[in-house]
Structure formats: structure tokens, C-alpha cells
Design a protein around this motif. Structure first.
Motif, PDB file in Angstrom:
ATOM      1  N   LEU A 187      28.399 176.081 -98.504  1.00 52.45           N
ATOM      2  CA  LEU A 187      29.741 175.560 -98.260  1.00 52.45           C
ATOM      3  C   LEU A 187      30.272 175.923 -96.832  1.00 52.45           C
ATOM      4  O   LEU A 187      31.402 175.651 -96.419  1.00 52.45           O
ATOM      5  CB  LEU A 187      30.685 176.061 -99.320  1.00 52.45           C
ATOM      6  N   ARG A 188      29.405 177.088 -96.036  1.00 53.53           N
ATOM      7  CA  ARG A 188      30.005 177.329 -94.917  1.00 53.53           C
ATOM      8  C   ARG A 188      29.426 176.241 -93.919  1.00 53.53           C
ATOM      9  O   ARG A 188      28.559 175.510 -94.069  1.00 53.53           O
ATOM     10  CB  ARG A 188      29.178 178.538 -94.381  1.00 53.53           C
ATOM     11  N   PRO A 189      30.352 176.198 -92.808  1.00 55.65           N
ATOM     12  CA  PRO A 189      29.897 175.229 -91.798  1.00 55.65           C
ATOM     13  C   PRO A 189      28.530 175.372 -91.209  1.00 55.65           C
ATOM     14  O   PRO A 189      28.112 176.581 -90.744  1.00 55.65           O
ATOM     15  CB  PRO A 189      31.057 175.588 -90.631  1.00 55.65           C
ATOM     16  N   HIS A 190      27.666 174.366 -91.309  1.00 58.39           N
ATOM     17  CA  HIS A 190      26.294 174.748 -91.205  1.00 58.39           C
ATOM     18  C   HIS A 190      25.541 173.621 -90.433  1.00 58.39           C
ATOM     19  O   HIS A 190      25.557 172.280 -90.853  1.00 58.39           O
ATOM     20  CB  HIS A 190      25.598 174.856 -92.672  1.00 58.39           C
ATOM     21  N   LEU A 191      24.594 173.836 -89.487  1.00 56.74           N
ATOM     22  CA  LEU A 191      23.801 172.731 -88.912  1.00 56.74           C
ATOM     23  C   LEU A 191      22.327 173.224 -89.251  1.00 56.74           C
ATOM     24  O   LEU A 191      21.662 174.077 -88.962  1.00 56.74           O
ATOM     25  CB  LEU A 191      23.918 172.789 -87.525  1.00 56.74           C
ATOM     26  N   ASP A 192      21.527 172.298 -90.069  1.00 57.50           N
ATOM     27  CA  ASP A 192      20.624 172.320 -90.429  1.00 57.50           C
ATOM     28  C   ASP A 192      19.466 171.483 -89.445  1.00 57.50           C
ATOM     29  O   ASP A 192      19.539 170.306 -89.373  1.00 57.50           O
ATOM     30  CB  ASP A 192      20.184 171.887 -91.846  1.00 57.50           C
ATOM     31  N   LEU A 193      18.931 172.319 -88.543  1.00 63.51           N
ATOM     32  CA  LEU A 193      18.242 171.672 -87.469  1.00 63.51           C
ATOM     33  C   LEU A 193      16.987 170.555 -87.929  1.00 63.51           C
ATOM     34  O   LEU A 193      16.697 169.809 -87.350  1.00 63.51           O
ATOM     35  CB  LEU A 193      17.284 172.641 -86.594  1.00 63.51           C
ATOM     36  N   LEU A 194      16.627 170.842 -89.160  1.00 65.64           N
ATOM     37  CA  LEU A 194      15.485 170.055 -89.728  1.00 65.64           C
ATOM     38  C   LEU A 194      16.090 168.846 -89.792  1.00 65.64           C
ATOM     39  O   LEU A 194      15.119 167.808 -89.413  1.00 65.64           O
ATOM     40  CB  LEU A 194      15.100 170.620 -90.922  1.00 65.64           C
ATOM     41  N   HIS A 195      16.962 168.598 -90.617  1.00 72.00           N
ATOM     42  CA  HIS A 195      17.326 167.173 -90.692  1.00 72.00           C
ATOM     43  C   HIS A 195      17.915 166.446 -89.492  1.00 72.00           C
ATOM     44  O   HIS A 195      17.311 165.214 -89.301  1.00 72.00           O
ATOM     45  CB  HIS A 195      18.904 167.029 -91.520  1.00 72.00           C
ATOM     46  N   LEU A 196      18.278 166.987 -88.619  1.00 74.21           N
ATOM     47  CA  LEU A 196      18.632 166.272 -87.291  1.00 74.21           C
ATOM     48  C   LEU A 196      17.407 166.049 -86.541  1.00 74.21           C
ATOM     49  O   LEU A 196      17.223 164.842 -85.942  1.00 74.21           O
ATOM     50  CB  LEU A 196      19.520 167.189 -86.312  1.00 74.21           C
ATOM     51  N   THR A 197      16.616 167.135 -86.380  1.00 73.69           N
ATOM     52  CA  THR A 197      15.219 166.686 -85.764  1.00 73.69           C
ATOM     53  C   THR A 197      14.478 165.512 -86.440  1.00 73.69           C
ATOM     54  O   THR A 197      13.903 164.709 -85.695  1.00 73.69           O
ATOM     55  CB  THR A 197      14.413 168.115 -85.749  1.00 73.69           C
ATOM     56  N   ARG A 198      14.447 165.568 -87.727  1.00 74.78           N
ATOM     57  CA  ARG A 198      13.755 164.565 -88.417  1.00 74.78           C
ATOM     58  C   ARG A 198      14.367 163.271 -88.121  1.00 74.78           C
ATOM     59  O   ARG A 198      13.352 162.435 -87.749  1.00 74.78           O
ATOM     60  CB  ARG A 198      13.896 164.943 -89.966  1.00 74.78           C
ATOM     61  N   SER A 199      15.547 163.137 -88.037  1.00 73.19           N
ATOM     62  CA  SER A 199      16.088 161.683 -87.615  1.00 73.19           C
ATOM     63  C   SER A 199      15.558 161.354 -86.426  1.00 73.19           C
ATOM     64  O   SER A 199      15.091 160.187 -85.854  1.00 73.19           O
ATOM     65  CB  SER A 199      17.607 161.731 -87.670  1.00 73.19           C
ATOM     66  N   LEU A 200      15.578 162.398 -85.283  1.00 70.52           N
ATOM     67  CA  LEU A 200      15.327 161.829 -83.920  1.00 70.52           C
ATOM     68  C   LEU A 200      13.836 161.840 -83.793  1.00 70.52           C
ATOM     69  O   LEU A 200      13.348 161.020 -82.908  1.00 70.52           O
ATOM     70  CB  LEU A 200      15.830 163.057 -83.035  1.00 70.52           C
ATOM     71  N   GLU A 201      13.170 162.752 -84.280  1.00 70.00           N
ATOM     72  CA  GLU A 201      11.610 162.769 -83.830  1.00 70.00           C
ATOM     73  C   GLU A 201      10.482 162.358 -84.798  1.00 70.00           C
ATOM     74  O   GLU A 201       9.406 162.266 -84.609  1.00 70.00           O
ATOM     75  CB  GLU A 201      11.335 164.391 -83.579  1.00 70.00           C
ATOM     76  N   ARG A 202      11.026 161.712 -86.040  1.00 73.78           N
ATOM     77  CA  ARG A 202      10.185 161.389 -87.106  1.00 73.78           C
ATOM     78  C   ARG A 202       8.982 160.475 -86.348  1.00 73.78           C
ATOM     79  O   ARG A 202       7.820 160.570 -86.871  1.00 73.78           O
ATOM     80  CB  ARG A 202      10.682 160.869 -88.317  1.00 73.78           C
TER      81      ARG A 202
END
Lengths: 418, 786
Positions: A187-202
Motif C-alpha cells: 500500500l506504500r507508494p511504489h514503482l515496480d520497474l518490472l511492469h514498466l520495463t515490460r511494457s516498454l521493452e517486451r
């Protein structure tokens, strides 16, 4: 009557219990037992080993300095991640977190034995690695972790949503340090790099594992790295034998994980800014546009695509442009924006009157709600000619009947004869 | 309509046929009438929550029965409770009312309900949910099982006041993730365990540990739930509940619910060949009776002992229905291998009346709500008196007159029971045995427990002493599964232990049956049955269709089958060998040794027979090569020395035959005396010589009669890995068992020629075998009495 121990040894010999026998143990041959680095920090629950490393902002990891991230604006992240709590955050608010644990699943028995925590402080990047010399020190370790967590308002992880934070949350409940509600780290403010990277680089990379990203994007190449799946075995070996060489590799592995996260954050935060002026490879552009559309930010999403389309609208017809249009159309349809979708298909069809996907997309749009059935029929005939198939023929037949019915030529009762 | 030329027979006509002077009467060996009983009423607790009281009254439950009010009082006073009253006596109310009452007063409380199957949990969910709706308070009720979608799981964890699940899910889905269920465990007030009697044998031993782990976790979160258990009628509900929960329980067993008149009839199929003593088959006879009932419009359930029998009976009944110009779909099969959706459809059909009859395995024995049926046909003894009554309870659940016909098989046990109906109708149902000290089960669950919470110094686990607990923990540490640190034992393996512990069988994955060429998955078959029912060329029956196994992919647990229409089915032949690992206690020494201890049983499927439908002729054989199935268990054995046999006035081969014949009778009497199912006790002949002990599995197969210097030995083994405690009991009661075995052989109507009832019927048996068996029996008896 034999003793319990003897019966156990006979009925359950080691072969039936040794569940790790499938994997070769990854241990450096050197069986030394030396003091691990760092210092013991004392807490109300006993001591905890903390290994602290301090880097200047100019320290380069792979192709860039750690400090480059520290000046990235994060304003676009709330929209991109769908997490409004990231609003008003600046790069230096982040706490980078990565754990090494005793198992790969997240049941109650899996615990973190090494927690890497990185943060920016003044003109340095500081990495604290909390290490469990012994499982009984877990409470002290989690105590230190909470102190660190409380010093920064935002978390950055790589796949933390489903792994690191789940494991830590579960252990905090087990150790009764926080109640369940409070320790819901997710529930803390959190940036999960995996999800963002996956969208960009998949689309561009074979996978989006951290190792692949390091090699392909960050130009960082590890030497003699401990493979992730052997990490638990290394720690087990250390506990049994006290051989520090078994875990020194893991500590270094964790250190690289955290540093790579910092440079990866710089990369994805920069690349994901929906600024049409940034030049993008087609795959990355499509990925970002899809993500923006999914996040209900159609304006920015289509802007990313449309600007590109206009820029490259040259006499030489580029396949890339066609793909961009197709992506835009599909993405817009998924985002329930049929008119945007129609716009993209029409543009595509203007350039290539036999484009199958565009034909299909437009037939669907024109026939839904019987918007323009004669045009749909015309397009269906064209599609049948381009790609003949029984389905295509049936589609033409079906549209013929609908056209006829709507113009009143064919009585409804005859339909069953067809 | 009333003056029809061929009047339709009624329920009463059929009952008259069986019990009066009718066509079947001579084959009826016993008839028990349980008179109807009227209700005895109690009162609701005076301070029951008003909205609950109101909801109950509006649903027409003005007053509880005496056992219900008794149970409510006891639960409210904080006692752990076990309830045992007949089918349909309103047991669920006994726990639902006090649980709801508490939840209405203290909304933070939580309750966990355990049912043995998903289907039952779903049924009970509907019933409970209706009551909650009637009360009109926001009480979150959820089922939690393998079908619960991931999105919904969070809601169950956060908002479930009452969570209904099964032991398997508790074991692998809740306990290992207890931190996410912290809210439930912190506030856990009640644990309801319904269908307690199903937690017996090895499954029960597993569940006993799951409950111990549950209590251990609850304690960690500071709660001590109160247990409410419900059981069908068994001999030892009180003891079973105590063993399962490791708690002191109070028993409520006097039912106040009314019942209709129940008729239970024992039917022994007629002798068709007097010379060979062969009776008509159970399948034929049960089919005849069930078809009669169904054609007369009496709704009927048929219970068959095996999946195969279900399919064969279903096929035959459908043929009869077609002859009577009725729809064959009126009767449906229902058994374990059917896919869930198919089963739900059949259950719904039964409730609405579109389906009038069902042929089932004991999957339907439990309280799945299928509405009331008028008659029940039990094709073969279901293995326990408790099951017999439970199955019979399916008929006339809601009052009125009902009929149960028990049709005997030709097996020894069935023939013993049908010819001694008093034993069947008069004696108490059997004991449900569990053995929480079973080493395999214990170690498996200690691994799971260590994963859930590290073992603290001085902690005792389950039924172990502190020192024994440490012995097991140290064993696990030596094997690098646990790590000891400051007296605490931590889980230290990469894998997730609950995944490799299956409560219902031993580490054995089911086989999937795939149809060629459609690639459709037809069914799943458990590991053990796969050896006998899915070998190459086997005929696999499902829904009265036949499929032939084209290829068994043993490694990947798949069997590829093709639809065929053969005129035969197949049955597999197995060969069993036993090797002694550890002798625990020798009751007698010298020439006759009676002992018990740990053994290794290897079972090999050696071939199969083809049996023609209807005529039961043997029309062919085939070989099977499959890996041996090995089982580590406990056994009781009797070994006779060479000298002892030489002293008898018979040829050596006759002596071996005699011992085998005696073992057959012993098996029957042990099954009856220990009140367990026939298949719970395995029987094998072998050599208990020193070579076999040391050599273990590698020792040469002991083929009786071939080697001169072999000590013939009879093994009666516990047919479950690790055992459930039968072997020591057989050992202790051997003098009594030998006596009744001798009596059984002496009394038998076959007068010494050998029949399935007494010493079995093998081709080589003769009157001399009979004499040898009795002489050996007498010798053993002599050795046992001081």
C-alpha cells in the motif's frame, strides 16, 4: 523395538528427504570462514549485520552514472503506473529495495536473509545490505528495515509487487512487528520497474529479466555472478558450514541488483515520458502507446503514435508507419474509443486498400449497430478476394442477408432456407 | 385408471415380494424393521439473539429437537463438542445457530468450517447463507477451495466471518500462507468439522495433523478455537474426535429427530450351481431388484463397491429400462471419476425428479443434498456397518416408509454377513481408526509445521514427547531440511513442503485418461487404481461406455484410450510379496512364531483376464509389465518352521495349501473382529526366513512349495503406508482370531470342500487341505496358549 531415530533413518532415508539433490551446489571451493564485512548494529531485538557501501553520484554502473537518475523528473509516473500516490514525488524520495530469500515461493516459511536498501543522501548513493548471520536475528533485521523504510516516502523495486514485498510483509506479520494492516507494504507508494520495463521493452528483447536488461540496455556485464536459483542453496550451505565464501557471491549479486535498479530506473523513467519529440524504436513506441491507452490516457497515447505517423508521412511508404497505425487502432478499440480506432484504420486503408487487418477492423466497425452495412459488405467482398477462406465467404453471405433484410427485399422467413 | 389390466406394482408390492411369500422371499436371510419414531422437542436458549430467533421461526423452525438444544447449550458454555445422530436429524443447525449467535454479538469473531469435499462445502454454504440472509446482518460467508478465483481470495481473507473449506485446502492453501490470514487466526473462535467419520485411516491421520498445525498457528496468533464436530454413526465418535483434535470433547448422541419406518432386507442371490456352490452374481441380482423398483416408479439409489461395478450395473439397468419402454436417462451413474459439472447436473436432476435413479460409489454416501429417495440397493457389503447405515440413510431421508436391500456378493465376508444377519443388523458400527503416530504422516507434517513456524526449544509436536520431537527434528536437520539455531529449528529447503504432501494418498499423482483421437480428457484415476485399470489393452469403463487403453504413458501419468464396443471387460491379476524389516514383538517362539513389525510390501500387476459381459466367461489373458508398487507398512505374521510342518501327517505341499486356506479364514475373522473393511487388511504368503529379512526387496521371490528349506509364513498387513494400527491389534488378538477361524471352517456349509466363505476356493483344494488347515490352526492355537 528400535529407537525412533533408527526407525526414521530406515523408513525415511536421506534420499527421500534431500529435496535439493537435483541442483549442484554453487560454492567457491575456498572453504574459509572469515568475518563478513560491515558492522553489527544493535537494536532492541539484538544485533543485525549491516554492510554499508557509499558511492559518489559520479560512480558509473554500466553505461551511466548513478547520479543521472537523481535528476529525473517523475511527474508522468502517476498516470503511467495508475498509482496517484506517486504524485509530487521527486527522484530522491526513492528507496531501492531488493531481497535474497531462502525460497522462491512466498509461503510463510520463506524468509529474506539479505535485504539490499539503496538511497540518495546529499552527494552520495548509499547502499545498506542487512544480512542474517543466523535466522534468530530476523527480528533485529526487520527492525532496521522498518527504520530505513520510514526514512523515504517511496519504494522502487524490480518485481517487488509479487515477490520482495510479499515475502517481507509475511515475515513482519510472523515476527509480530507490525499488524497485518500496517505492514501491507504494497500500500506504500511504489514503482515496480518490472511492469514498466515490460511494457516498454517486451517486443524488443527476448525477456525482461534483470540480467537481460543489464546486457541489452544498461551495458553492464556481470562476471562470475551467482545464478538466482542457487541463492537459497548458498545460504543453506553457509548456515551449515559457516563458510563465508558461499554467501560473499550472493552479497555481491545483491549489490549489483540494487545498482542496476538505479540505472534501470533512470532508463525507464526517461524513456517512458510521453514526449512525442523523443525518438523511439517502433516496438518501444507501440509499447508505450499501448500502456498509455490501457491507463486511460488516450490523448497522450495517441499523441505518441500520431506524431510519429505525421513525421514519417513521406512518399516512401514505411512498414513501420503501417504497424504504428494498426497498433493505434487496436489499442484504441481496447480503450473503447471506436472513433479513434476508425481514424487509424481509415488512414491505413488509404495507403494500402488491401490491408487485411484494416479491412477486418472496419468491417467490424461498420457492421456493428448496422452503421453502414453496404460499405461493410463491399469491404467484406474485398477481404474475401484478398484472403479467400470459408469464413470470409460466410461473412459475405451474412452481410448480404443483413443488407437485404434492412432494405426489405428478402422476407425474414426465407432465411432458414439459406 | 385404477382398474388397469396390468396394474403397476407399488412400493408395498415389492416389499411384500421380498419379505412375505413373494418370489424373492426364500433368498431373504434377514429383515429388520426400524419403527418410526416421533420427535422430542427442546427449547432455544433463552437469550438467543432476537434476530436469529426470529429468522429461525420465519423459516418454520419453531422449536429445536432435544439434541439440538442440548448441543447449543454446550457450545455456549464453551465445551468442545462431538455430535453423532442419524442422517437428516438436523446436525447443521447444532453448529450454525451457536456460531451465528456469537457472530451477531461479537462481529470480530471468525469461524472456520471444514468439510471433506468441495461439493459439501458448497452445499452447506448455500444453507448457511440462506440463514444469514434471513437474519439480515452483514456476516461474510465464503467457500475457499481450489476453484476460488485469485481476485476473490483477498475478499475471503479480509471479509470472511465464516470460511468454509476442506482439509486439503487448509493444508496447502491456508496454513502455509497464514500471515495473510492473520485476521482469521487472531479472531478464530470456532472450528466446525463436519462428516468427522470420513477422517479415518490414513486420510484421518493426515487430517489429525492438519488440525494440530491449525491449533499451533492459532496459538501463535493468540487464539484457541472451540471445536464442534459432527459424525455419522460410528462406534467411537468420541475417541475419534479426541484423537483428531487432541482435545477433551463432550459427546451428544441422543437424537430427538423423528424418523419414518425403515426396512432393511438382507438378500443372498440364489444358488445357480449347487454342485460348485456358485451363486448368481451380485451385479445381476442388484440390477434385477433396482430395475424392478425403478420401473415401478420407486426412486432408487444403487451403491456399488467399485467404479467398474457402477458402470456395469448402470449399463444393465439402462437395458432393462429400454425393454420396459422407459427412458434410459432416468438412471444416471455418479462416481469419483466424473467431472464436477457432470456431477452437479446429476445432483440437480435428482432434486427436480428428472433423474429417478442413481448408481453410485460411496462418493454419494456423504451429505450431498439430493433430496429424498424411496429405496436403496447396496450391491455388496460396503466395507463397514457404518457405511451400510449411512448408505441406507439415503433412502427416506425426509420420513415416510423406506426400503434398503443389501445384496450379498459371493466373497467370504459378504457370505459370512448375509448368513449371520444378526451380526450385520444387530451389532454396533465399527471403529474409525487413525494413527497420528504413523511415521510417514508425522514426518511429512512436521516438515509443513516447521515451514509455517520455526520449532521453538522445548516445543512438543502432536502426540510426541519433547524428546521424541527433538529426535524427529534432528533427523530432518541431518537430512538438511531444517536448520537448528539456538535451539530453534528453521525450515531450510528451497521447496514448499505442503505441495509434496497429499492428504488423500501418498505422493502419488493421478493418471489422466485421454481419448484418442479427440484428445478429450475423460477422467482421472488415482495412482493405485491406474495399475489395475489403465494398463495396456485394459478396457476402461466410464458412463457405461467402453474404451480400450492403447498406450499407458507411465512416466507422464497419461493413458490414451480409444472408444470400442467389446463384449468383454478386463480385470487385473496382482502378485504380492512381503519382506520383514523390523520385528517388534514376538508372541511365541520356537516352531511357531507369531510376531508383528515393519514390513515392505511389493505389489506387482502380472497380467489381466478378459471377462465376457453377461456370461462372465474367461475369454483371454494378457501380460502386463509395470513397475512394482512398494509400500512400507506394519504387519502381523505367523511363521511355521520346517520341523513343525514335518510333524504333521500331510505332504509338504498340502501343508502350504492348508496354511494358505487358514490365512483366508483368518483374514475374514480379523476383518469382522477388528470391524474394518476387507481391503484394509492385506494378506500374503511368503518366506520369513533370515535371508528374506536381510535381503529385503532384492531377495528372490518366495514361491511356496518349490524350495525345501523355506519357512512358510502368513502375513496380514495393514494396507496403508505406515499403517493405521491394525497389525498390533491383530497380533494381540491372535488367540481369539485363530479360534473363530477354526470355528468358521468347522461350521461351513461346504463341509470341508472349500468355498469362498471359509478357506477360499482354489483349484488344488480338497478335503485334505481342509484337514491340514485345521491341524495347523490347532497347532498355532496350542503354541499361543501357555
Amino acid at each position: 523395538m528400535t529407537s525412533l531415530t533408527a526407525r526414521l533413518d530406515r523408513a525415511l532415508p536421506s534420499s527421500s528427504l534431500d529435496e535439493r539433490s537435483v541442483e549442484p551446489l554453487f560454492v567457491v571451493a575456498d572453504a574459509t570462514q572469515r568475518e563478513l564485512g560491515g558492522a553489527l548494529r544493535s537494536t532492541p531485538y539484538g544485533p543485525c549485520r549491516v554492510i554499508t557501501t557509499r558511492y559518489p553520484l559520479t560512480h558509473t554502473h554500466g553505461d551511466r552514472a548513478l547520479g543521472t537518475y537523481a535528476s529525473q523528473p517523475l511527474a508522468h509516473l502517476p498516470q503511467l503506473t495508475g498509482d496517484p500516490r506517486l504524485k509530487d514525488r521527486v527522484a530522491r524520495d526513492a528507496l531501492f529495495l531488493d531481497i535474497e530469500a531462502t525460497g522462491l515461493d512466498h509461503g510463510a516459511g520463506t524468509f529474506a536473509f539479505l535485504i539490499g536498501v539503496g538511497l540518495f543522501e546529499g552527494d552520495s548513493f548509499i547502499l545498506h545490505q542487512l544480512f542474517l548471520d543466523d535466522p534468530s536475528q530476523e527480528r533485529a533485521m526487520l527492525h532496521v528495515l522498518i527504520e530505513l523504510l520510514d526514512s523515504r516516502p517511496m519504494l522502487i523495486t524490480f518485481n517487488g509487487k509479487s515477490y520482495d514485498l510479499t515475502v517481507l510483509g509475511s515475515r513482519l506479520v510472523m515476527q509480530r512487528l507490525w499488524t497485518e494492516r500496517e505492514c501491507d507494504l504494497k500500500l506504500r507508494p511504489h514503482l515496480d520497474l518490472l511492469h514498466l520495463t515490460r511494457s516498454l521493452e517486451r517486443e524488443r528483447l527476448p525477456n525482461t529479466r534483470l540480467g537481460t536488461l543489464e546486457r541489452e540496455i544498461l551495458d553492464f556485464h556481470r562476471v562470475d555472478d551467482v545464478p538466482g536459483h542457487l541463492v537459497p542453496a548458498c545460504y543453506h550451505h553457509f548456515l551449515r558450514t559457516g563458510e563465508t565464501s558461499a554467501v560473499e557471491g550472493v552479497i555481491e549479486h545483491n549489490l549489483h541488483d540494487v545498482l542496476s535498479m538505479v540505472t534501470l530506473a533512470d532508463h525507464v523513467v526517461g524513456r517512458s515520458r510521453p514526449d512525442p519529440r523523443i525518438y523511439r524504436e517502433p516496438e518501444e513506441r507501440d509499447g508505450l502507446a499501448r500502456l498509455l491507452l490501457r491507463r486511460r490516457a488516450p490523448a497522450s497515447g495517441l499523441a505518441v503514435l500520431a506524431n510519429f505517423i505525421q513525421e514519417t508521412e513521406a512518399p516512401s511508404w514505411a512498414t513501420e508507419t503501417a504497424e504504428a497505425l494498426a497498433t493505434a487502432a487496436v489499442a484504441a478499440r481496447r480503450a473503447l474509443l471506436p472513433e479513434r480506432s476508425r481514424y487509424a484504420w481509415e488512414r491505413l486503408l488509404e495507403r494500402d486498400p488491401l490491408h487485411e487487418e484494416a479491412l477486418r477492423g472496419l468491417i467490424r466497425l461498420e457492421s456493428r449497430g448496422a452503421r453502414d452495412l453496404p460499405r461493410a459488405l463491399g469491404l467484406a467482398r474485398r477481404l474475401e478476394a484478398v484472403a479467400p477462406s470459408p469464413a470470409a465467404t460466410r461473412r459475405v453471405q451474412r452481410l448480404k442477408r443483413r443488407v437485404a433484410r434492412s432494405s426489405g427485399r428478402l422476407p425474414k422467413t426465407d432465411l432458414c432456407m439459406v | 385408471m385404477s382398474a388397469s389390466l396390468f396394474p403397476r406394482r407399488t412400493f408395498d408390492d415389492i416389499l411384500e415380494d421380498l419379505t412375505g411369500e413373494g418370489q424373492h422371499a426364500s433368498h431373504v436371510t434377514g429383515h429388520l424393521i426400524r419403527p418410526p419414531r416421533s420427535a422430542s422437542w427442546g427449547a432455544y436458549p433463552p437469550d438467543l439473539h432476537p434476530s436469529l430467533l426470529d429468522a429461525l421461526r420465519r423459516r418454520g423452525i419453531e422449536q429445536p429437537y432435544t439434541h439440538q438444544s442440548d448441543a447449543m447449550e454446550r457450545v455456549r458454555s464453551g465445551q468442545h463438542l462431538v455430535l453423532t445422530t442419524p442422517t437428516a436429524s438436523g446436525k447443521t443447525l447444532c453448529y450454525n445457530v451457536p456460531v451465528l449467535d456469537t457472530l451477531l454479538r461479537e462481529p470480530d469473531c471468525r469461524a472456520l468450517y471444514l468439510f471433506p469435499t468441495k461439493a459439501l462445502a458448497q452445499d452447506q454454504y448455500v444453507a448457511f447463507h440462506d440463514l444469514v440472509e434471513a437474519v439480515g446482518e452483514p456476516i461474510g460467508t465464503f467457500t475457499f477451495d481450489g476453484d476460488t478465483p485469485p481476485d476473490a481470495r483477498r475478499a475471503v481473507r479480509d471479509h470472511g466471518h465464516v470460511v468454509m473449506t476442506n482439509p486439503d485446502m487448509l493444508h496447502s492453501g491456508i496454513l502455509p500462507h497464514h500471515t495473510r490470514w492473520a485476521k482469521l487466526f487472531e479472531n478464530l473462535r470456532f472450528d466446525v468439522i463436519d462428516e468427522l467419520h470420513t477422517y479415518r485411516g490414513i486420510f484421518g491421520s493426515h487430517v489429525a495433523h492438519v488440525i494440530r498445525r491449525l491449533r499451533r498457528i492459532a496459538k501463535h496468533y493468540g487464539s484457541e478455537p472451540q471445536f464442534i464436530c459432527c459424525s455419522a454413526t460410528i462406534a467411537n465418535p468420541h475417541e475419534l474426535a479426541r484423537q483428531l483434535t487432541d482435545l477433551d470433547m463432550r459427546l451428544v448422541d441422543r437424537s430427538g429427530a423423528p424418523t419414518g419406518e425403515q426396512n432393511l432386507v438382507c438378500y443372498n442371490p440364489p444358488v445357480v450351481n449347487a454342485q460348485l456352490g456358485i451363486r448368481a452374481g451380485v451385479v445381476r441380482s442388484a440390477t434385477k431388484i433396482a430395475a424392478d423398483l425403478l420401473i415401478s416408479g420407486v426412486s432408487t439409489i444403487v451403491f456399488a463397491g467399485s467404479r467398474l461395478h457402477v458402470e456395469v450395473i448402470l449399463k444393465y439397468i439402462r437395458e432393462e429400462l429400454r425393454r420396459a419402454r422407459l427412458s434410459p436417462d432416468l438412471v444416471q451413474g455418479y462416481r469419483g471419476g466424473y467431472l464436477p459439472l457432470q456431477r452437479r447436473r446429476i445432483e440437480a436432476g435428482l432434486r427436480t425428479g428428472e433423474v429417478r435413479g442413481v448408481v453410485a460409489t460411496n462418493a454419494l454416501e456423504l451429505g450431498v443434498d439430493i433430496g429424498s429417495l424411496d429405496a436403496c440397493v447396496i450391491a455388496g457389503y460396503p466395507g463397514s456397518i457404518a457405511s451400510l447405515w449411512q448408505q441406507s440413510g439415503r433412502a427416506g431421508r425426509r420420513g415416510g416408509r423406506s426400503l434398503t436391500v443389501y445384496v450379498a456378493r459371493s466373497s467370504a465376508l459378504d457370505q459370512f454377513l448375509v448368513t449371520h444377519p444378526d451380526h450385520l443388523l444387530g451389532s454396533s458400527p465399527e471403529h474409525a481408526r487413525i494413527n497420528p503416530r504413523n511415521l510417514f504422516v508425522l514426518v511429512d507434517h512436521m516438515k509443513c509445521a516447521a515451514f509455517e513456524l520455526p520449532f521453538e526449544p522445548q516445543e512438543t509436536y502432536a502426540d510426541l514427547e519433547a524428546s521424541e520431537t527433538v529426535e524427529v527434528l534432528e533427523h530432518l536437520e541431518r537430512n538438511q531440511v531444517l536448520h537448528e539455531s539456538q535451539g530453534r529449528f528453521h525450515w531450510m529447503a528451497r521447496v514448499f513442503p505442503a505441495n509434496s504432501v497429499n492428504l488423500r494418498s501418498f505422493h502419488e499423482e493421478n493418471f489422466v485418461v485421454i481419448e484418442v483421437p479427440t484428445d478429450r480428457v475423460l477422467a482421472e484415476v488415482d495412482f493405485r487404481s491406474a495399475h489395475t485399470s489403465l494398463h495396456d489393452h485394459a478396457i476402461y469403463n466410464i458412463d457405461s461406455h467402453q474404451y480400450q487403453v492403447e498406450r499407458l504413458d507411465y512416466e507422464n501419468h497419461k493413458a490414451y484410450v480409444r472408444k470400442v464396443e467389446p463384449d468383454y471387460y478386463t480385470t487385473a491379476m496382482t502378485h504380492t510379496r512381503v519382506a520383514v524389516l523390523d520385528e517388534e514383538d514376538a508372541g511365541s517362539q520356537g516352531d511357531v512364531v507369531v510376531a508383528h513389525g515393519e514390513v515392505l510390501v511389493s505389489r506387482r500387476v502380472v497380467g489381466f483376464k478378459k471377462i465376457r459381459f453377461h456370461t462372465n466367461e474367461n475369454v483371454g489373458y494378457g501380460d502386463i509389465t509395470l513397475p512394482d508398487q512398494e509400500m512400507h507398512t506394519t504387519a502381523c505374521w505367523i511363521s511355521l518352521s520346517q520341523e513343525a510342518l514335518d510333524a504333521l501327517p500331510f505332504h509338504r505341499d498340502t501343508c502350504v495349501d492348508g496354511l494358505r486356506a487358514l490365512s483366508h479364514a483368518l483374514h475374514t475373522t480379523a476383518t469382522v473382529a477388528l470391524m474394518c473393511a476387507g481391503q484394509d487388511i492385506g494378506r500374503a504368503m511368503g518366506d520369513e526366513s533370515a535371508a528374506n529379512r536381510v535381503g529385503g526387496p532384492a531377495a528372490p521371490s518366495a514361491a511356496p512349495g518349490n524350495e525345501a528349506d523355506f519357512d512358510p509364513t502368513v502375513f496380514l498387513y495393514d494396507n496403508m503406508p505406515g499403517g493405521v494400527g491394525l497389525a498390533p491389534e491383530i497380533h494381540d488378538r491372535m488367540p481369539e482370531l485363530i479360534l473363530s477361524a477354526l470355528a468358521l471352517m468347522g461350521d461351513c456349509a461346504c463341509a470341508g470342500s472349500g468355498c469362498p466363505t471359509c478357506m477360499g476356493a482354489l483349484p488344488g483344494y480338497s478335503a485334505e487341505t481342509h484337514s491340514a488347515a485345521r491341524a495347523i490352526g490347532a497347532m498355532i492355537q496350542g503354541a499361543l496358549s501357555p
